[in-house]
Scaffold this active site. Structure first.
Site, PDB file in Angstrom:
ATOM      1  N   GLU A  80       3.232  -2.828  -5.525  1.00 28.62           N
ATOM      2  CA  GLU A  80       3.678  -1.466  -5.236  1.00 28.62           C
ATOM      3  C   GLU A  80       4.605  -1.047  -6.371  1.00 28.62           C
ATOM      4  OE1 GLU A  80       5.411  -1.129  -1.266  1.00 28.62           O
ATOM      5  OE2 GLU A  80       3.830  -2.402  -0.452  1.00 28.62           O
ATOM      6  N   TYR A  81       4.427   0.173  -6.840  1.00 26.74           N
ATOM      7  CA  TYR A  81       5.374   0.723  -7.820  1.00 26.74           C
ATOM      8  C   TYR A  81       5.205   2.232  -7.816  1.00 26.74           C
ATOM      9  CZ  TYR A  81       1.919   1.934 -11.439  1.00 26.74           C
ATOM     10  OH  TYR A  81       0.900   2.521 -12.135  1.00 26.74           O
TER      11      TYR A  81
ATOM     12  N   ASN B 121      13.673   6.402  14.237  1.00 30.01           N
ATOM     13  CA  ASN B 121      12.591   6.747  13.299  1.00 30.01           C
ATOM     14  C   ASN B 121      13.109   6.692  11.875  1.00 30.01           C
ATOM     15  OD1 ASN B 121      13.348   9.511  12.165  1.00 30.01           O
ATOM     16  ND2 ASN B 121      13.641   9.786  14.380  1.00 30.01           N
TER      17      ASN B 121
ATOM     18  N   ASP C 282       4.719   0.100   7.597  1.00 31.72           N
ATOM     19  CA  ASP C 282       5.389   1.382   7.391  1.00 31.72           C
ATOM     20  C   ASP C 282       4.387   2.514   7.653  1.00 31.72           C
ATOM     21  OD1 ASP C 282       6.856   3.527   6.536  1.00 31.72           O
ATOM     22  OD2 ASP C 282       6.851   2.960   4.417  1.00 31.72           O
TER      23      ASP C 282
ATOM     24  N   GLU D 265       5.283  -7.974   3.290  1.00 34.66           N
ATOM     25  CA  GLU D 265       6.661  -7.946   3.778  1.00 34.66           C
ATOM     26  C   GLU D 265       6.898  -8.815   5.018  1.00 34.66           C
ATOM     27  OE1 GLU D 265       9.471  -6.686   2.784  1.00 34.66           O
ATOM     28  OE2 GLU D 265       8.886  -5.424   1.106  1.00 34.66           O
TER      29      GLU D 265
END
Ligand code: IPT
Length: 982
Positions: A495-496, A573, A173, A425
């Site tokens: 992740e958070y 995008n 990302d 991911e």
């Protein structure tokens, strides 16, 4: 190699590329950075043209004025080809330069190192192809001994193909770029050299150094090592083999050195003690053929049950995800920039970084060792768009192994690395299991994590992750897991708290849960950077390297803007989703950083029954590195300060300390509640901050001199009402709206805010729109004049029912106006943004003084970092320029405020209770209509919101929304405020 298209062959991870290792060759190398000749071809097999331009190496061409521009996508690939294919239109950069090889390198082994190139590197020297490399975030090294002319001029050509089979496993990302992004250099070694050094150093002082020379050692050659000058012992046990006259070192070219360091000072993020280790390879005559220098730390990582232990302690992981990013150079970052990143993290209480989502520049690891940060080192694998098929695709197996092993081989000696990550991911498949197996054998000293492996079954003990490391799990989920009685592994969120726009609501609630629930150990905020690229408005191009007038304090200067997905004409995008960091594109901290700083404070202050208590919340350090100052604030009595003496408190300990009574001396007896703050700063120079840098500002409320805890809300107080006979003089227009020379827009009800990214992506903004809250039409019902007040009733028709609003206005003897308001929200008007008043002042006020939380922006679910006190700021500074304009600038717990012009005069507002307030030059509708800041036209006057209720921020752009206690809907709301000219 001939005949193959290496950019469409996942089985080819490199060709003639040297094995990765942990011997640092930067010292004594010849740098090849600088201006190179450059051509951009439309495809890898397109013919080379005649014309060369120039390009700065390292630096992606996408940021340097070429026709190929940055492109942003998150999970989706930017083009439709399926793995391992790449599009026919495939920008290919040919980089060329001449270089000289020192004459005294003749007879030595000469190696070319390309720090990083995305995504396929094809290297040629003097017209001969010397190697191919993949992995956009690890160096490729090629032996060029037989190709270069020592003492003569040589030509190096590096062709970089942008799209390839590898792009499918580099689908992170972030912006897509193309080019060489890390330094290029040349180094020389003895033909017989140290091929690798593997260091294991425990916090008990044990040290083992495994050294490798490629091939057998000639008779008589040997290896020595020293630790800060003290010689290490040769491990004779290791060296003994069956045949008496043979030693392992001679046979395999391997040696093992060891030591036991007495009174070792262990390395941790709090105490980053480093020792100098040098390994030398000697020729038979004792002369040194090769040297490898390391800065090492003694520390032990281990999992015991469901706890991750560093040096035997269950440490909290206060982490943040970090990408390589710069608004001018894209993905190329200097050591000074990396240092600034890590220093910023340390100053805001972070103790850990996840290298999201690829190995960082080696310099970053050195800095993490030096400054004290735990690292999750992550392999460069994210196959997001085609995750399921790639995870089990044997064609990609070599790439998985190459990337994971390359990272481990390179970074294994860094004390900062406490966890290996197999990537991000990419679903879960055989390729992960293979990579896990490789790491497990090669480095048994560190846990391995992979979110995708642990995802479906948090209890599993067989999947390829030693840690349960979910992303964006809700608090209820993680607490339920930790209290299930069945937890098998540590739980650390990879992740958070998604920091997109005005966000990070409920961070303190998360930490209350983490700290009070055994089995929960912390996590990594997503993420550090807002990836806004500085874009010139005149031609829409990236401003590029060297732009010096492009921004100040988080804001793009006139003539520029922070570009996000789509702003370069890039399709498809993912828009503004790349702006989800804790710092602006120029590293200016967002308000959420102060929230984190306070949550992570090394010291906690509590007040109970007249006693103050300090808790040392650190794992390895006492408080002697901190200097304190008391600050006492009362609404009526200003701010008073006194030096604070910090007691000796060991890590994890606590102590009671006397209340600084002297600060109460001379206070009027009716002073009301006071807030006592302990301002803590660094007492000495820290590696990450000079002495005197503020560290945190813990605060307690002392209500009316009676014991209390925390900084919770104070009781609602009554604003003194007017005396009799004051109704005359309140001027209302025909619609019953207050007319005042101070106001250009009268106070009306507001139930809406300019949607934050969380509001939009989480869906609540759509809910408000359906109710019609973004376009309320006021219907005047009645005006009643009584002796001392005028009462106006009106209604607003929404799709959820009729909202009633009543304002009673009284004029006080001193000319001030008391406005008492009631709003009744019907059953159908649920989960509103706010319930409050909005009005606009005449132009003039340039600054605000207030008593309440500050000085930073705070919101009901993100206000742990704003101590109550007397604060002041320019109105323009109150507004936070989140990349896409949205609700911003709020201050929580405000008791009173004054809006003042620089020449004197203005107005003041006193509130019946601590309220959420915002004062900016922007209407909510203006903010909501703009996509970038250059489209916003500030109003001359101030837009003032006073809210009886304001919805929490949450993190619903990716993850949980705010908690029920920070939301509200149907019911009756009362609030009142007093407006005066000053
Ligand atoms: C998760 C990604 O790992 C991270 O790279 C980033 O995209 C983040 O989300 C959102 O900004 S993946 C998401 C589908 C949960």
């Amino acid at each position: 190699m001939t005949g193959t298209r290496p950019w469409e062959s996942p089985e080819i991870t490199g060709w003639r590329r040297l094995r990765r290792n942990a011997v640092d060759r930067r010292e004594g190398s010849v740098p090849l950075d600088g201006d190179w000749r450059f051509q951009l071809l439309p495809a890898p097999d397109a013919p080379l043209g005649e014309e060369w331009s120039s390009l700065v190496v390292p630096g992606p061409w996408t940021m340097q004025g070429t026709s190929d521009l940055p492109h942003y996508t998150n999970a989706q690939m930017p083009w439709p080809e399926i793995p391992p294919l790449s599009p026919a239109a495939n920008p290919t950069g040919v980089h060329e330069r001449d270089f000289d090889v020192p004459a005294d390198w003749a007879g030595r082994r000469i190696v070319l190192q390309v720090g990083a190139a995305e995504s396929v590197l094809i290297a040629e020297v003097n017209g001969r192809r010397i190697g191919i490399g993949k992995d956009s975030h690890l160096a490729s090294e090629f032996d060029v001994t037989d190709t270069v002319r020592a003492g003569g001029r040589n030509t190096l050509r590096l062709t970089v193909v942008k799209w390839s089979d590898a792009s499918h496993i580099e689908d992170q990302d972030q912006w897509w770029h193309g080019g060489i992004t890390r330094s290029v250099l040349l180094y020389a070694t003895d033909p017989l050299h140290l091929a690798d050094v593997h260091i294991t150093a425990g916090h008990d002082g044990s040290l083992r150094v495994d050294c490798q020379v490629r091939g057998p050692l000639p008779r008589g050659w040997y290896i020595t090592g020293d630790l800060d000058g003290t010689a290490l012992a040769q491990d004779t046990e290791f060296d003994r083999v069956n045949r008496e006259d043979d030693r392992v070192s001679e046979f395999l070219g391997e040696a093992r050195l060891s030591a036991r360091v007495p009174d070792v000072r262990p390395w941790s993020a709090e105490t980053p003690f480093l020792y100098g280790l040098t390994v030398r390879l000697h020729r038979a005559d004792g002369s040194v053929a090769d040297t490898s220098r390391h800065r090492i730390g003694f520390r032990t990582v281990r999992i015991r049950g469901r706890d991750l232990l560093v040096n035997g302690e269950r440490v909290f992981i206060r982490g943040v995800n970090r990408h390589d990013f710069d608004p001018l150079t894209g993905r190329t970052v200097t050591e000074a920039q990396m240092r600034a990143d890590l220093e910023t993290m340390k100053r805001f209480g972070f103790n850990a970084v996840r290298a999201a989502h690829y190995p960082n520049d080696p310099a970053l690891l050195d800095l993490a060792d030096e400054l004290g940060l735990y690292l999750v080192d992550e392999a460069n694998i994210e196959s997001h768009d085609h995750a399921h098929e790639i995870a089990d695709d044997p064609r990609y197996l070599p790439a998985f192994l190459d990337r994971v092993s390359g990272m481990v081989l390179r970074d294994k000696n860094h004390p900062s690395v406490i966890i290996w990550s197999l990537g991000n991911e990419s679903d879960y498949g055989a390729n992960h299991d293979a990579a896990y197996g490789w790491v497990r054998r090669h480095d048994p000293t560190r846990p391995i994590q992979y979110e995708g492996a642990a995802k479906t079954d948090w209890f599993s003990t067989t999947v390829a992750s030693d840690i349960v490391c979910p992303m964006y799990a809700s608090m209820e989920e993680i607490v339920a897991h930790a209290t299930s009685g069945k937890q098998t592994k540590p739980l650390i969120l990879c992740e958070y708290s998604h920091a997109m726009g005005n966000s990070n609501g409920t961070l303190s609630d998360h930490w209350e849960a983490i700290e009070s629930t055994p089995g929960l150990q912390g996590g990594f905020v997503w993420e550090f950077w807002d990836h806004g690229i500085l874009q010139r408005l005149s031609d829409g191009r990236p401003a590029g390297p060297g732009t010096t007038d492009g921004f100040t304090a988080g804001v793009a200067a006139p003539g520029y803007r922070w570009a996000y997905g789509g702003d370069f004409g890039d399709t498809p995008n993912d828009g503004v989703y790349c702006a989800d960091g804790l710092v602006f594109p120029d590293r200016t901290p967002k308000p959420a950083m102060y929230e984190h700083r306070e949550i992570a404070a090394p010291l906690r202050l509590t007040y109970d029954a007249g006693l103050l208590r300090v808790d040392n919340r650190q794992h390895f350090r006492d408080l002697s590195w901190l200097a304190g100052e008391w600050e006492l604030s009362a609404e009526a009595a200003g701010t008073r300060t006194a030096p604070a003496e910090l007691p000796h408190v060991p890590p994890g300990g606590h102590a009671d300390i006397p209340f600084p009574r002297e600060l109460l001396d001379g206070l009027p007896t009716d002073h009301g509640a006071v807030w006592l703050t302990l301002r803590l700063s660094t007492a000495v120079d820290e590696p990450w901050a000079p002495a005197g840098t503020e560290v945190c500002t813990p605060q307690v409320l002392v209500p009316e001199g009676r014991p209390a805890r925390g900084t919770g809300a104070t009781p609602v107080r009554r604003i003194p009402t007017s005396g009799p006979g004051t109704s005359a003089g309140v001027v209302l227009d025909a619609e019953g709206r207050l007319v005042s020379p101070l106001l250009t827009a009268p106070p009306v009800l507001s139930l809406w805010r300019a949607p934050t990214d969380n509001d939009l992506l989480g869906g609540v903004a759509e809910h408000w729109h359906r109710l019609g809250l973004d376009d309320l039409v006021r219907e005047h019902v009645s005006t009643d004049r009584h002796e001392d007040r005028v009462t106006v009733r009106c209604v607003y028709r929404t799709a959820g029912g009729v909202v009633e609003h009543q304002q009673a206005v009284s004029r006080l003897p001193d000319g001030g106006l008391l406005i008492e308001e009631t709003a009744v929200l019907p059953e159908g008007v649920t989960d509103v943004a706010r319930v409050g008043t909005v009005f606009e002042t005449v132009g003039g006020p340039e600054r605000m003084e207030w008593f309440g939380q500050g000085p930073w922006e705070t919101y009901p679910d993100r206000r742990a970092g704003g101590p109550v006190g007397h604060h002041r700021a320019r109105i323009t500074e109150l507004f936070t320029p989140y990349l896409r304009p949205q609700e911003s600038g709020g201050r929580s717990g405000v008791h009173a405020l004054s809006l003042l012009s620089d020449t004197g005069g203005g107005l003041s507002v006193r509130l019946d209770a601590p309220r959420q307030v915002s004062v900016t030059h922007h209407r909510a509708a203006d903010l909501a209509a703009a996509a970038h800041h250059d489209e916003l036209v500030p109003r001359r006057g101030c837009v003032v919101h006073i809210d009886a209720m304001h919805r929490g921020l949450g993190t619903a752009s990716c993850g949980p929304d705010t908690l029920p206690r920070y939301r509200s809907g149907p019911g009756t709301y009362h609030w009142s405020w007093l407006l005066r000219a000053v």
